[in-house]
Design a protein around this motif. Structure first.
Motif, PDB file in Angstrom:
ATOM      1  N   VAL A  94      -1.396   4.759  12.615  1.00 57.98           N
ATOM      2  CA  VAL A  94      -0.853   5.686  11.631  1.00 57.98           C
ATOM      3  C   VAL A  94       0.347   5.040  10.945  1.00 57.98           C
ATOM      4  CG1 VAL A  94      -1.655   7.738  12.865  1.00 57.98           C
ATOM      5  CG2 VAL A  94       0.651   6.869  13.293  1.00 57.98           C
ATOM      6  N   LYS A 139      -6.165   3.647   8.096  1.00 56.78           N
ATOM      7  CA  LYS A 139      -7.486   3.388   7.505  1.00 56.78           C
ATOM      8  C   LYS A 139      -7.725   4.183   6.230  1.00 56.78           C
ATOM      9  CE  LYS A 139      -9.809   6.545  10.666  1.00 56.78           C
ATOM     10  NZ  LYS A 139     -10.698   6.604  11.832  1.00 56.78           N
ATOM     11  N   ASP A 140      -6.947   5.248   5.992  1.00 57.72           N
ATOM     12  CA  ASP A 140      -7.045   5.990   4.739  1.00 57.72           C
ATOM     13  C   ASP A 140      -6.217   5.352   3.635  1.00 57.72           C
ATOM     14  OD1 ASP A 140      -8.721   7.814   5.986  1.00 57.72           O
ATOM     15  OD2 ASP A 140      -7.111   9.245   6.413  1.00 57.72           O
ATOM     16  N   LEU A 141      -5.260   4.527   4.024  1.00 55.90           N
ATOM     17  CA  LEU A 141      -4.373   3.864   3.047  1.00 55.90           C
ATOM     18  C   LEU A 141      -4.855   2.451   2.704  1.00 55.90           C
ATOM     19  CD1 LEU A 141      -0.977   4.837   4.723  1.00 55.90           C
ATOM     20  CD2 LEU A 141      -2.021   5.925   2.712  1.00 55.90           C
ATOM     21  N   ASP A 172      -5.295   4.259  17.685  1.00 60.02           N
ATOM     22  CA  ASP A 172      -5.197   5.028  16.448  1.00 60.02           C
ATOM     23  C   ASP A 172      -3.986   4.493  15.686  1.00 60.02           C
ATOM     24  OD1 ASP A 172      -5.564   7.108  14.542  1.00 60.02           O
ATOM     25  OD2 ASP A 172      -4.164   8.394  15.648  1.00 60.02           O
ATOM     26  N   TYR A 216       0.822  -1.210   0.000  1.00 64.40           N
ATOM     27  CA  TYR A 216       0.000   0.000   0.000  1.00 64.40           C
ATOM     28  C   TYR A 216       0.857   1.262   0.000  1.00 64.40           C
ATOM     29  CZ  TYR A 216      -4.042  -2.937   0.817  1.00 64.40           C
ATOM     30  OH  TYR A 216      -5.025  -3.878   0.686  1.00 64.40           O
ATOM     31  N   GLU A 217       2.004   1.182   0.623  1.00 63.47           N
ATOM     32  CA  GLU A 217       2.985   2.265   0.654  1.00 63.47           C
ATOM     33  C   GLU A 217       4.359   1.609   0.582  1.00 63.47           C
ATOM     34  OE1 GLU A 217       2.773   5.729   0.949  1.00 63.47           O
ATOM     35  OE2 GLU A 217       0.624   5.543   0.619  1.00 63.47           O
ATOM     36  N   LYS A 252      -8.055  -0.274   3.025  1.00 62.31           N
ATOM     37  CA  LYS A 252      -9.473  -0.478   3.336  1.00 62.31           C
ATOM     38  C   LYS A 252      -9.640  -1.786   4.080  1.00 62.31           C
ATOM     39  CE  LYS A 252     -10.297   3.311   1.284  1.00 62.31           C
ATOM     40  NZ  LYS A 252      -9.985   4.439   2.135  1.00 62.31           N
ATOM     41  N   GLU A 301      -8.276  -1.017  16.377  1.00 63.28           N
ATOM     42  CA  GLU A 301      -9.139   0.165  16.328  1.00 63.28           C
ATOM     43  C   GLU A 301     -10.354  -0.005  17.236  1.00 63.28           C
ATOM     44  OE1 GLU A 301     -10.024   1.849  12.536  1.00 63.28           O
ATOM     45  OE2 GLU A 301      -7.971   2.624  12.388  1.00 63.28           O
ATOM     46  N   SER A 344       0.202   9.418   8.046  1.00 66.08           N
ATOM     47  CA  SER A 344      -1.070   9.103   7.391  1.00 66.08           C
ATOM     48  C   SER A 344      -1.838   8.107   8.240  1.00 66.08           C
ATOM     49  CB  SER A 344      -0.825   8.457   6.023  1.00 66.08           C
ATOM     50  OG  SER A 344      -0.085   9.304   5.191  1.00 66.08           O
ATOM     51  N   LYS A 345      -3.135   8.232   8.244  1.00 67.10           N
ATOM     52  CA  LYS A 345      -3.982   7.256   8.930  1.00 67.10           C
ATOM     53  C   LYS A 345      -3.963   5.958   8.119  1.00 67.10           C
ATOM     54  CE  LYS A 345      -5.828   9.985  12.121  1.00 67.10           C
ATOM     55  NZ  LYS A 345      -5.616   9.790  13.535  1.00 67.10           N
TER      56      LYS A 345
END
Length: 160
Positions: free
Chosen positions: A142, A155-157, A140, A117-118, A159, A135, A152-153
């Motif tokens: 990151v 959960k934003d990177l 949290d 993902y990254e 799903k 979670e 970055s969160k």
């Protein structure tokens, strides 16, 4: 005495952790959490060399809970590094309350079907289950490789 950062990095202590984060956060103690590594004297020796002269404890998730929940720190600014996301889950299941975990290095592993993902974030379905559990426990998640990179969160990177 306090934990100043919780991080997941399969490489544990290395240049990004000890040099970059250690200097920025003025770390004086590392706690590395992984049961297998804690039982491997060669790994512990190598980690002590990588700790750049700072205090070091290498422990199982259960022992990490004991040390952190009872504030049995040796340093004043303690950086906790988990080898795997499973180590975080086990430590939280033992009863430790963690507000935030920074994932700096989850990489491809032989026998696992991880998707990238990254640059330093490879995740499979098991990891996603771990993320959901953490979670649900108020952690949290990151992603940040080094202090200079934007946080970055997860959960934003990813799903999940």
């Amino acid at each position: 005495m306090s934990v100043i950062k919780y991080r997941v990095d399969s490489r544990m202590l290395h240049g990004q952790t000890a040099a970059a984060w250690g200097k920025v956060l003025h770390v004086d103690e590392y706690i590395v959490v992984n049961e297998k590594v804690a039982k491997d004297s060669m790994q512990v020796t190598l980690l002590s060399l990588a700790s750049a002269g700072n205090k070091l404890q290498v422990v199982s998730p259960e022992k990490a809970f004991d040390i952190i929940s009872n504030e049995k720190f040796k340093g004043k600014k303690t950086f906790v590094v988990f080898k795997t996301i499973d180590d975080v889950v086990e430590t939280v299941k033992a009863g430790l309350k963690i507000d935030q975990v920074s994932i700096g290095g989850m990489f491809e592993e032989k026998g696992r079907d991880r998707v990238q993902y990254e640059k330093c974030l490879f995740v499979d379905e098991h990891d996603k289950e771990c993320f959901r559990f953490l979670e649900s426990e108020g952690v949290d998640l990151v992603h940040q490789v080094v202090p200079e990179y934007k946080e970055s969160k997860v959960k934003d990177l990813v799903k999940y």
